[in-house]
Structures are given as structure tokens and as C-alpha cells.
Design a protein around this motif. Structure first.
Motif, PDB file in Angstrom:
ATOM      1  N   UNK A   1       0.844  -1.199   0.000  1.00  0.00           N
ATOM      2  CA  UNK A   1       0.000   0.000   0.000  1.00  0.00           C
ATOM      3  C   UNK A   1       0.879   1.249   0.000  1.00  0.00           C
ATOM      4  N   UNK A   2       0.621   2.161  -0.944  1.00  0.00           N
ATOM      5  CA  UNK A   2       1.400   3.392  -1.015  1.00  0.00           C
ATOM      6  C   UNK A   2       1.055   4.304   0.150  1.00  0.00           C
ATOM      7  N   UNK A   3       2.063   4.832   0.815  1.00  0.00           N
ATOM      8  CA  UNK A   3       1.829   5.747   1.913  1.00  0.00           C
ATOM      9  C   UNK A   3       1.557   7.148   1.392  1.00  0.00           C
ATOM     10  N   UNK A   4       0.629   7.835   2.024  1.00  0.00           N
ATOM     11  CA  UNK A   4       0.345   9.233   1.736  1.00  0.00           C
ATOM     12  C   UNK A   4       0.769  10.030   2.959  1.00  0.00           C
ATOM     13  N   UNK A   5       2.004  10.481   2.969  1.00  0.00           N
ATOM     14  CA  UNK A   5       2.559  11.073   4.186  1.00  0.00           C
ATOM     15  C   UNK A   5       3.368  12.319   3.855  1.00  0.00           C
ATOM     16  N   UNK A   6       3.133  13.420   4.597  1.00  0.00           N
ATOM     17  CA  UNK A   6       2.068  13.636   5.581  1.00  0.00           C
ATOM     18  C   UNK A   6       0.710  13.723   4.885  1.00  0.00           C
ATOM     19  N   UNK A   7      -0.341  13.429   5.623  1.00  0.00           N
ATOM     20  CA  UNK A   7      -1.688  13.396   5.066  1.00  0.00           C
ATOM     21  C   UNK A   7      -2.617  14.240   5.917  1.00  0.00           C
ATOM     22  N   UNK A   8      -3.454  15.046   5.248  1.00  0.00           N
ATOM     23  CA  UNK A   8      -4.448  15.858   5.950  1.00  0.00           C
ATOM     24  C   UNK A   8      -5.784  15.701   5.233  1.00  0.00           C
ATOM     25  N   UNK A   9      -6.853  16.075   5.922  1.00  0.00           N
ATOM     26  CA  UNK A   9      -8.190  16.061   5.328  1.00  0.00           C
ATOM     27  C   UNK A   9      -8.738  17.483   5.324  1.00  0.00           C
ATOM     28  N   UNK A  10      -9.203  17.912   4.161  1.00  0.00           N
ATOM     29  CA  UNK A  10      -9.813  19.228   4.017  1.00  0.00           C
ATOM     30  C   UNK A  10     -11.251  19.040   3.539  1.00  0.00           C
ATOM     31  N   UNK A  11     -12.037  20.086   3.656  1.00  0.00           N
ATOM     32  CA  UNK A  11     -13.440  19.989   3.241  1.00  0.00           C
ATOM     33  C   UNK A  11     -13.598  19.995   1.726  1.00  0.00           C
ATOM     34  N   UNK A  12     -12.727  20.725   1.037  1.00  0.00           N
ATOM     35  CA  UNK A  12     -12.869  20.896  -0.415  1.00  0.00           C
ATOM     36  C   UNK A  12     -11.482  20.876  -1.052  1.00  0.00           C
ATOM     37  N   UNK A  13     -11.236  19.907  -1.925  1.00  0.00           N
ATOM     38  CA  UNK A  13      -9.928  19.795  -2.568  1.00  0.00           C
ATOM     39  C   UNK A  13      -9.720  20.845  -3.655  1.00  0.00           C
ATOM     40  N   UNK A  14     -10.775  21.525  -4.060  1.00  0.00           N
ATOM     41  CA  UNK A  14     -10.637  22.577  -5.069  1.00  0.00           C
ATOM     42  C   UNK A  14     -10.182  23.885  -4.434  1.00  0.00           C
TER      43      UNK A  14
END
Length: 233
Positions: A1-14
């Protein structure tokens, strides 16, 4: 599995708007600086590479790649659990998110810790925040769905195949189970006889411990890391 690091979550990627809480997380907790690259997701399977553009007055993110989409793992796996205390429920939601559960069904009953009392909207929002933070930590692209508490009898009347109840006196886990039910602390759980009862082969566990143990079993089965054997050890 490819790591996504550092990773954050936002409300809107646009728009990539950074909340005050997320800005604090990036600068004060992660110690990221201007120009740092990271991955941003929206909790619904979409993500892109971004970079920090400024960290003075307001943290801004700039996109470095197009938006990619990763489908959910199949099949969906879930945990249906009666309500423990608030602190233990938050812990359970955190760990169930980390282990990859897709849906958390919250059940209420006169025999549970809260005596059938419901959760307030503010409490449900807090659980959503707990899941979001846990998803960031575990680099999870899909947030779990947290269903508001439902009376146990209504839940059991609505389920079909694929549901089993955790019971120390139960039998082996049958094939095709994708949701495990964790009963209240009283141990009293009234459900149709058609729903199988299965054992984890462990001592009596707290609600949140049993929920996490069951979630790991479902996740490893889905990933084909373990299998349901026709013969015991």
C-alpha cells in the motif's frame, strides 16, 4: 500500500481552505514549513498533492497535482455497538476508524450504559471530529459513516444477511459476515434467532475492546490476510 505522508483532510480539494485547527496541526504539531509537500484528501476517496505556500498570517495550500480517486475497499465492513460511556465511545470510534471500518452503527437500549438515552447533536459532531483526526493519522482516504443511535430492535428488524452477534458462547464465524454486533455491558441482547452468534475465542471484553477486536478480524478477512477455514486448528 502506497503511503500518503504527511496526510491531511480538508473539506474541499478545489479551494483547499485551511481551518484554524488544521493550521495549528500543520505548523505546531507536524512542524511543517513553507514549501513542504503533503497529501490532502476529502474523506470521500479523493486526494491530491499540495504544498504549503505561507505560514505567517494564514496557512495556504497550493495544488501540485490533479485530484485522484481511490474506490472504497469491498465489501463494506461495519461494527454495530451499544453505547458505552462518552470517553470509551470516543476511543472506540478512533480505533475503528484506524482499523478501516466503513460504517459504525450506534445502538441504544434500556440495558445499555446510558439506559437508552440518545446522543446530542454536539456529541455526534465530536465523534465525527474524532474520526476525522484518526483518518488523518492513519492516512485513510475514506471516512467511516457514523449512524446516529437507533433502538436495537429497529436495527435488527432492518438487517439482512451478513450480520452476526459477538457472544462468548457463540460458534465460529460463518462466511459472508461483514458486520459484527457488540452487545451492552449488561450482556442482555434480544435479537432474532436467525442472526448467528459468534465467538472471538477471547475472554469477556469491554464493549470498545470487543468492537476493535471484531473490526480487525473483518479487516484482515477482507484483505485476504486470513481465511475462514473448514477445519479448526
Amino acid at each position: 500500500m502506497e503511503r500518503l505522508h504527511p496526510f491531511i483532510i480538508v473539506d474541499d480539494l478545489a479551494t483547499l481552505v485551511v481551518s484554524r485547527q488544521l493550521a495549528h496541526h500543520l505548523v505546531s504539531v507536524r512542524r511543517l514549513r513553507n514549501g513542504a509537500r503533503l497529501f490532502a484528501g476529502d474523506g470521500h476517496g479523493r486526494f491530491r498533492t499540495v504544498a504549503i505556500e505561507a505560514i505567517q498570517a494564514q496557512v495556504r495550500l497550493v495544488p501540485l497535482s490533479d485530484i485522484s480517486i481511490v474506490p472504497r475497499d469491498e465489501p463494506d465492513i461495519g461494527i454495530a455497538m451499544f453505547l458505552p460511556s462518552s470517553e470509551r465511545l470516543s476511543w472506540a470510534v478512533q480505533k475503528l476508524t484506524e482499523t478501516g471500518i466503513d460504517r459504525i452503527h450506534l445502538l441504544s437500549d434500556l440495558h445499555d450504559r446510558r439506559g437508552g438515552a440518545q446522543l446530542s447533536p454536539a456529541h455526534l459532531e465530536r465523534l465525527e471530529r474524532v474520526a476525522r483526526e484518526a483518518a488523518q493519522q492513519s492516512e485513510r482516504l475514506w471516512l467511516p459513516v457514523i449512524d446516529p443511535p437507533k433502538p436495537a430492535h429497529e436495527y435488527f428488524a432492518s438487517v439482512g444477511q451478513g450480520v452476526a452477534i459477538l457472544d462468548p458462547a457463540g460458534g465460529p464465524l460463518p462466511k459472508g459476515v461483514t458486520t459484527l454486533v457488540v452487545g451492552p455491558e449488561s450482556g442482555a441482547i434480544v435479537a432474532p434467532d436467525s442472526i448467528p452468534r459468534v465467538s472471538l475465542g477471547l475472554p469477556i471484553l469491554r464493549i470498545e475492546t470487543a468492537a476493535v477486536a471484531g473490526s480487525i478480524l473483518l479487516a484482515t478477512l477482507r484483505a485476504s490476510l486470513v481465511c475462514i477455514c473448514d477445519k479448526p486448528w
